[in-house]
Design a protein around this motif. Structure first.
Motif, PDB file in Angstrom:
ATOM      1  N   ARG A   1      16.312  44.570  21.142  1.00 23.32           N
ATOM      2  CA  ARG A   1      14.953  44.052  21.134  1.00 23.32           C
ATOM      3  C   ARG A   1      15.009  42.574  20.770  1.00 23.32           C
ATOM      4  O   ARG A   1      16.046  42.071  20.310  1.00 23.32           O
ATOM      5  CB  ARG A   1      14.054  44.823  20.163  1.00 23.32           C
ATOM      6  N   TYR A   2      13.886  41.898  20.951  1.00 23.97           N
ATOM      7  CA  TYR A   2      13.882  40.469  20.610  1.00 23.97           C
ATOM      8  C   TYR A   2      12.521  40.064  20.074  1.00 23.97           C
ATOM      9  O   TYR A   2      11.506  40.729  20.300  1.00 23.97           O
ATOM     10  CB  TYR A   2      14.253  39.610  21.824  1.00 23.97           C
ATOM     11  N   GLU A   3      12.518  38.948  19.343  1.00 20.80           N
ATOM     12  CA  GLU A   3      11.296  38.364  18.792  1.00 20.80           C
ATOM     13  C   GLU A   3      11.219  36.899  19.191  1.00 20.80           C
ATOM     14  O   GLU A   3      12.232  36.188  19.181  1.00 20.80           O
ATOM     15  CB  GLU A   3      11.282  38.443  17.257  1.00 20.80           C
ATOM     16  N   VAL A   4      10.022  36.439  19.534  1.00 19.23           N
ATOM     17  CA  VAL A   4       9.759  35.026  19.763  1.00 19.23           C
ATOM     18  C   VAL A   4       8.775  34.562  18.692  1.00 19.23           C
ATOM     19  O   VAL A   4       7.724  35.187  18.505  1.00 19.23           O
ATOM     20  CB  VAL A   4       9.185  34.773  21.167  1.00 19.23           C
ATOM     21  N   ARG A   5       9.128  33.481  18.009  1.00 18.45           N
ATOM     22  CA  ARG A   5       8.277  32.949  16.943  1.00 18.45           C
ATOM     23  C   ARG A   5       8.077  31.450  17.140  1.00 18.45           C
ATOM     24  O   ARG A   5       8.793  30.806  17.898  1.00 18.45           O
ATOM     25  CB  ARG A   5       8.913  33.202  15.564  1.00 18.45           C
ATOM     26  N   THR A   6       7.092  30.920  16.432  1.00 18.35           N
ATOM     27  CA  THR A   6       6.899  29.471  16.416  1.00 18.35           C
ATOM     28  C   THR A   6       8.126  28.826  15.786  1.00 18.35           C
ATOM     29  O   THR A   6       8.939  29.483  15.121  1.00 18.35           O
ATOM     30  CB  THR A   6       5.651  29.085  15.615  1.00 18.35           C
ATOM     31  N   LEU A   7       8.268  27.529  15.991  1.00 15.43           N
ATOM     32  CA  LEU A   7       9.476  26.840  15.562  1.00 15.43           C
ATOM     33  C   LEU A   7       9.694  26.937  14.055  1.00 15.43           C
ATOM     34  O   LEU A   7      10.839  27.022  13.587  1.00 15.43           O
ATOM     35  CB  LEU A   7       9.417  25.367  15.989  1.00 15.43           C
ATOM     36  N   ASP A   8       8.617  26.939  13.275  1.00 18.79           N
ATOM     37  CA  ASP A   8       8.764  27.073  11.824  1.00 18.79           C
ATOM     38  C   ASP A   8       8.848  28.528  11.391  1.00 18.79           C
ATOM     39  O   ASP A   8       8.880  28.830  10.193  1.00 18.79           O
ATOM     40  CB  ASP A   8       7.618  26.372  11.087  1.00 18.79           C
TER      41      ASP A   8
ATOM     42  N   ASP B   1       4.014  27.170  25.596  1.00 14.94           N
ATOM     43  CA  ASP B   1       3.626  25.867  26.123  1.00 14.94           C
ATOM     44  C   ASP B   1       4.850  25.198  26.750  1.00 14.94           C
ATOM     45  O   ASP B   1       5.968  25.318  26.226  1.00 14.94           O
ATOM     46  CB  ASP B   1       3.078  24.970  25.013  1.00 14.94           C
ATOM     47  N   ALA B   2       4.651  24.486  27.840  1.00 10.16           N
ATOM     48  CA  ALA B   2       5.765  23.816  28.516  1.00 10.16           C
ATOM     49  C   ALA B   2       6.415  22.785  27.602  1.00 10.16           C
ATOM     50  O   ALA B   2       5.731  22.048  26.883  1.00 10.16           O
ATOM     51  CB  ALA B   2       5.275  23.152  29.797  1.00 10.16           C
ATOM     52  N   ASN B   3       7.744  22.765  27.601  1.00 11.89           N
ATOM     53  CA  ASN B   3       8.566  21.795  26.864  1.00 11.89           C
ATOM     54  C   ASN B   3       8.369  21.847  25.350  1.00 11.89           C
ATOM     55  O   ASN B   3       8.724  20.898  24.636  1.00 11.89           O
ATOM     56  CB  ASN B   3       8.330  20.375  27.378  1.00 11.89           C
ATOM     57  N   ALA B   4       7.795  22.921  24.859  1.00 11.89           N
ATOM     58  CA  ALA B   4       7.690  23.140  23.410  1.00 11.89           C
ATOM     59  C   ALA B   4       8.790  24.105  22.988  1.00 11.89           C
ATOM     60  O   ALA B   4       9.186  24.998  23.743  1.00 11.89           O
ATOM     61  CB  ALA B   4       6.328  23.711  23.048  1.00 11.89           C
ATOM     62  N   GLU B   5       9.301  23.919  21.779  1.00  6.31           N
ATOM     63  CA  GLU B   5      10.402  24.742  21.294  1.00  6.31           C
ATOM     64  C   GLU B   5       9.885  25.929  20.487  1.00  6.31           C
ATOM     65  O   GLU B   5       8.906  25.812  19.741  1.00  6.31           O
ATOM     66  CB  GLU B   5      11.352  23.906  20.438  1.00  6.31           C
TER      67      GLU B   5
ATOM     68  N   LEU C   1       6.250   3.024   4.817  1.00  4.83           N
ATOM     69  CA  LEU C   1       5.645   4.348   4.668  1.00  4.83           C
ATOM     70  C   LEU C   1       4.999   4.735   5.981  1.00  4.83           C
ATOM     71  O   LEU C   1       4.350   3.900   6.623  1.00  4.83           O
ATOM     72  CB  LEU C   1       4.562   4.353   3.581  1.00  4.83           C
ATOM     73  N   SER C   2       5.181   5.986   6.391  1.00  2.00           N
ATOM     74  CA  SER C   2       4.458   6.470   7.554  1.00  2.00           C
ATOM     75  C   SER C   2       4.263   7.979   7.402  1.00  2.00           C
ATOM     76  O   SER C   2       4.451   8.526   6.311  1.00  2.00           O
ATOM     77  CB  SER C   2       5.179   6.132   8.859  1.00  2.00           C
ATOM     78  N   TYR C   3       3.920   8.637   8.491  1.00  2.00           N
ATOM     79  CA  TYR C   3       3.626  10.064   8.414  1.00  2.00           C
ATOM     80  C   TYR C   3       3.748  10.667   9.807  1.00  2.00           C
ATOM     81  O   TYR C   3       3.780   9.952  10.829  1.00  2.00           O
ATOM     82  CB  TYR C   3       2.226  10.304   7.843  1.00  2.00           C
ATOM     83  N   VAL C   4       3.832  11.980   9.856  1.00  2.00           N
ATOM     84  CA  VAL C   4       3.799  12.705  11.135  1.00  2.00           C
ATOM     85  C   VAL C   4       2.838  13.873  10.990  1.00  2.00           C
ATOM     86  O   VAL C   4       2.710  14.459   9.913  1.00  2.00           O
ATOM     87  CB  VAL C   4       5.195  13.213  11.559  1.00  2.00           C
ATOM     88  N   ILE C   5       2.180  14.198  12.082  1.00  2.00           N
ATOM     89  CA  ILE C   5       1.307  15.375  12.142  1.00  2.00           C
ATOM     90  C   ILE C   5       1.833  16.244  13.278  1.00  2.00           C
ATOM     91  O   ILE C   5       1.822  15.835  14.442  1.00  2.00           O
ATOM     92  CB  ILE C   5      -0.165  14.988  12.391  1.00  2.00           C
ATOM     93  N   GLU C   6       2.328  17.412  12.949  1.00  2.00           N
ATOM     94  CA  GLU C   6       2.957  18.287  13.935  1.00  2.00           C
ATOM     95  C   GLU C   6       1.907  19.045  14.732  1.00  2.00           C
ATOM     96  O   GLU C   6       0.955  19.596  14.173  1.00  2.00           O
ATOM     97  CB  GLU C   6       3.894  19.282  13.242  1.00  2.00           C
ATOM     98  N   GLU C   7       2.098  19.059  16.056  1.00  3.56           N
ATOM     99  CA  GLU C   7       1.195  19.826  16.919  1.00  3.56           C
ATOM    100  C   GLU C   7       1.491  21.312  16.778  1.00  3.56           C
ATOM    101  O   GLU C   7       2.633  21.722  16.611  1.00  3.56           O
ATOM    102  CB  GLU C   7       1.390  19.414  18.385  1.00  3.56           C
ATOM    103  N   GLU C   8       0.450  22.119  16.826  1.00  3.21           N
ATOM    104  CA  GLU C   8       0.617  23.567  16.772  1.00  3.21           C
ATOM    105  C   GLU C   8       0.858  24.131  18.169  1.00  3.21           C
ATOM    106  O   GLU C   8       0.208  23.723  19.131  1.00  3.21           O
ATOM    107  CB  GLU C   8      -0.637  24.220  16.164  1.00  3.21           C
ATOM    108  N   HIS C   9       1.797  25.078  18.287  1.00  2.56           N
ATOM    109  CA  HIS C   9       2.073  25.743  19.566  1.00  2.56           C
ATOM    110  C   HIS C   9       1.875  27.241  19.411  1.00  2.56           C
ATOM    111  O   HIS C   9       2.133  27.799  18.364  1.00  2.56           O
ATOM    112  CB  HIS C   9       3.505  25.450  20.022  1.00  2.56           C
TER     113      HIS C   9
END
Length: 843
Positions: A97-104, A135-139, A835-843
């Motif tokens: 069997r297999y599972e697919v999850r979000t990257l985190d 989603d295309a090209n999302a991990e 200083l900077s920041y990143v906001i991760e997109e949700e998939h």
């Protein structure tokens, strides 16, 4: 009675006692209490795309944290179905069997049982019918569960519905390039991809790169052929490039005709073009698998063959016995009894098995005594044996008289070997008092092996609160684990278990800087001079540096009027100091200085050297103190003591410390609690940085230019005139947040704190020490960069081109374009504070 005679008598008594004890342990009741290591039993899983097998996966017998097993990425095409092959090696597969999850790994997307398993010889074939929910090209994370009766085995990779990246075209190019390097008829075909550097010597097959000569690319005069299958592991898939590793085994005849084997890895970074392929980077490493043959020994040296020069080796005091690690095997050569012992290895003595040859582990030799007995530590993925399919740390004792190894402790981990190597490998030591010292997740442990009891010596944050000696036997740490507020510094000789404490004066702080051999280097700063700027960066100016021995006595002291030490590194017994001076209300960098070596003795009884032959070119040898007694020594393989006791000790797997992971060339280059350090490491090799939730923190900017961001000005009717207040208000406005920044600043908040508390869905990053060019990634993603143009004036980087940078000036409340070269110099003089920041997109 002189000391030499006493030592000789002591060794004889030790030998006799050891023989008696071993006779009792190994032969009581006629029972042999040793055995060989258990054979490998776990299958290997492969994916198939466009007729090519890719991404061989080795199984885990315990569930791992998918974020911490980041390695390969598998592209999906068409209806997303993914064919797999499981190499069973004769074992029975009962379910899949297999599972697919979000990257985190926080959200389950799909869980499916696969019923159609097709057996053919020693393989099982199946297709994973992955649903069209990606989603295309999302991990995403993929975990394949393989059932072997009651046993469940886990296999991890990332997957991506690939569009426009042409990953498999890049794989085909790499396969073709690899094949052609063994045939000189294709010299002209490959020459156009090389970028030879005339300053290179081109006389070492261990490492060939895109800058090597074409002759070196085609193996010089070295004649070899591949054995087994070529394994392709795709590591990164981007529109800009694809990164992959090709792994294989070579065989060649030695000078005396014996077959010799070599592990080879080829790293490729390739860009797909409509009319041609672009080889952006290439590196091939060759490492000989050590085995007994006539080429291994010369008159006074053990020849390790083609390999890198960083050899893990150690001898006894007299230099007659030496232990060394080669390609995941621990060997010992004894020049007294003329024996060569394979002390620890996952490889069998016969043919090379793919599972046994998996090199995801390391061995560290701790000590070798006069009889040849040694203590050593194995950490990483266990290919076979009692802990097969697990990741962890095992400490062993090898008894040379009984030719047997005994496990002292097993510490399991849920992280991959590459992550363990970076995190755990820093502090890892066992002494002859059965005490193990270990650092993991910002915690220093002391473990009593016999009692299996663990003690926490200290917890800390960051890296400046502790230091470890080069030979890993001495450790220093600050009580409280705060690098900026340390008043007590503990110095531990882990070999003896003895610790002494250095206490600072009441008005001073103390910080460890490193070790010179076994002597501790530490700095002292006045409390009143340690300060945290508005950007959140703490300056720790040390007015004096001291070097102390095990006994606590000061051996050397460094102090220069008007100069402050802000960092130090040790190289070849010389201490290089980074310094600053106080000028116009702030500390600015100035010329460095050195503390020259203190005539420390080289304590190694044996040494490393190199020899060169026309065919194999440069080879590494261990130079013995006396002539090799027998160039055809007896080959022995150590047995394992059968011990039914459980030696497991659990430690905390996920601490409070947050880490950043720099990946480049298909592997983990660095793990650090400081984002800036990880970004600098990745930038040097065109890599990437992720955080401990697998979110991308940095990669090379995807475009050479970025238009100025809209809205880069402050509302003067609502925001005061102070530059810091305006700059922060513009960032918050850019993210749709209205906040009274002035009040927060007046109450003592720093820029970093204000951004962390205001940008709830963002990861705020202190990138101090990085260069300006690395900041363009954040700007290209639409995130402005807060930067210090001087000690008191911030600006925002909000656009760039090939030759210019657009800055928001909060004093003038406007944006303006500046020369890239001049801006680089301006930020460098101000300390490269970003200083900077990143906001991760949700998939």
């Amino acid at each position: 009675m002189n000391r030499g005679v006493i030592k000789a008598i002591s060794l004889v008594i030790t030998f006799v006692v050891a023989v008696i004890v071993l006779e009792f342990l190994f032969n009581r009741s006629g029972e042999d209490l040793t055995s060989s290591m258990g054979e490998a039993t776990l299958p290997v899983l492969y994916f198939e795309q466009e007729g090519s097998e890719i991404n061989p996966l080795f199984g885990y017998t315990k569930q791992m944290n998918p974020v911490h097993t980041r390695d390969t990425i598998t592209p999906l095409y068409g209806n997303l179905s993914l064919p797999i092959r499981i190499a069973t090696y004769g074992k029975k597969i009962t379910g899949l069997r297999y599972e697919v999850r979000t990257l985190d790994s926080s959200r389950l997307i799909e869980e499916t049982k696969v019923k159609d398993l097709r057996k053919q010889k020693d393989s099982v074939y199946a297709t994973l019918p992955i649903q069209n929910l990606l989603d295309a090209n999302a991990e995403y994370q993929l975990c394949v569960h393989v059932y072997m009766g009651k046993k469940q085995v886990y296999y991890y990779t990332r997957i991506m519905q690939e569009e426009g990246m042409n990953v498999m075209d890049c794989v085909a190019f790499a396969r073709d390039f690899h094949k052609k390097t063994f045939n000189r008829d294709y010299v002209r075909d490959l020459t156009k991809y090389m970028e030879p550097d005339s300053s290179r010597t081109n006389d070492n097959l261990n490492r060939t790169s895109i800058h090597s000569s074409v002759d070196e690319l085609f193996w010089g005069k070295f004649e070899a052929k591949t054995v087994g299958e070529l394994q392709v592991s795709i590591k990164e898939a981007k529109k800009e490039f694809t990164v992959m590793i090709l792994s294989y085994v070579l065989t060649a005849k030695g000078d005396n005709g014996e077959p010799q084997h070599y592990n080879v890895q080829e790293y490729y970074r390739i860009r797909y073009g409509a009319d041609r392929m672009y080889l952006l980077d290439f590196e091939r490493t060759v490492n000989e698998i050590f085995a007994q043959d006539g080429d291994n020994f010369t008159e006074n040296a053990v020849n390790l063959g083609i390999r890198d020069s960083q050899v893990n080796y150690m001898s006894n005091e007299t230099g007659t016995i030496v232990g060394f690690v080669q390609q995941g095997d621990l060997w010992q050569y004894n020049n007294v009894n003329r024996s060569l012992v394979k002390v620890f290895s996952f490889r069998g003595l016969e043919e090379i098995d793919t599972r046994e040859n998996n090199s995801q582990h390391s061995i560290r030799i701790i000590r070798v005594d006069e009889t040849g007995s040694m203590d050593f530590i194995v950490y990483g993925y266990m290919n076979r044996g009692e802990h097969e399919g697990e990741v962890g740390i095992a400490a062993y004792h090898y008894d040379s008289i009984g030719n047997a190894i005994e496990e002292l402790v097993w510490i399991p981990s849920s992280k991959s070997y590459q992550m363990m190597e970076q995190i755990v490998g820093k502090v890892l030591y066992v002494n002859d008092k059965d005490e193990l010292y270990l650092m993991a997740e910002g915690v220093i442990y002391k473990i009593q092996l016999k009692e299996k009891e663990k003690y926490i010596l200290e917890k800390g944050s960051g890296e400046d609160w502790f230091a470890i000696s080069t030979d890993k036997s001495h450790l220093a740490w600050l009580e409280g684990g705060d690098a900026n507020k340390g008043t007590k510094l503990h110095l531990c000789n882990m070999a003896t278990g003895k610790t002494r404490t250095i206490v600072s004066a009441e008005d001073e702080y103390i910080r460890p800087l490193g070790f010179l051999d076994g002597d501790l280097i530490y700095g002292i700063a006045r409390k009143k001079q340690v300060s945290t700027g508005i950007s959140g960066v703490t300056v720790f100016p040390m007015y004096t540096v001291k070097i102390v021995g095990d006994d606590g006595n000061v051996k050397k002291e460094y102090q220069k009027s008007g100069r402050y030490v802000i960092g130090a590194r040790v190289d070849n017994y010389t201490i290089y100091l980074s310094r600053a001076k106080y000028q116009n209300g702030s500390y600015v960098s100035t010329s460095g200085d050195t503390i020259m070596n203190m005539a420390l003795d080289d304590r190694d009884a044996v040494s490393l050297s190199t020899i060169r032959t026309e065919k194999k070119q440069t080879q590494v040898v261990i130079q013995m103190t006396s002539e090799i007694a027998d160039q055809d020594p007896n080959l022995l393989a150590a047995k394992i003591v059968d011990d039914k006791d459980d030696h497991t000790v659990e430690i905390e797997q996920d601490g409070e410390e947050h880490y950043y992971y720099a990946y480049a060339k298909g592997r983990v280059m660095m793990i650090s609690p400081r984002a800036a350090d990880a970004v600098k490491a990745a930038a040097q090799e065109t890599g990437i940085v992720i955080d401990d939730k697998a979110h991308y923190i940095w990669q090379q900017a995807k475009s050479t230019a970025k238009d100025t961001m809209a809205g880069m000005h402050a509302d003067t009717g609502k925001v005061g005139k102070k530059p810091t207040e305006r700059a922060l208000s513009v960032i918050l406005k850019h993210e749709g947040i209205s906040l009274s920044v002035g009040e927060l600043l007046e109450n003592g908040s720093t820029a970093k704190k204000i951004l962390e508390n205001s940008l709830k869905n963002a990861t705020v990053l202190d990138l101090t020490g990085c260069d300006l060019d690395s900041m363009f990634y954040y700007v290209s993603q639409g995130f402005p960069v807060y930067a210090m143009a001087s000690a008191t004036k911030p600006v925002l980087i909000c656009g760039y081109s090939k030759s210019n940078v657009v800055l928001y000036d909060p004093v003038a409340n406007e944006t303006k374009s500046y020369s890239l070269a001049k801006t680089r110099e301006m930020f460098k003089k101000a300390g490269n504070i970003f200083l900077s920041y990143v906001i991760e997109e949700e998939h």
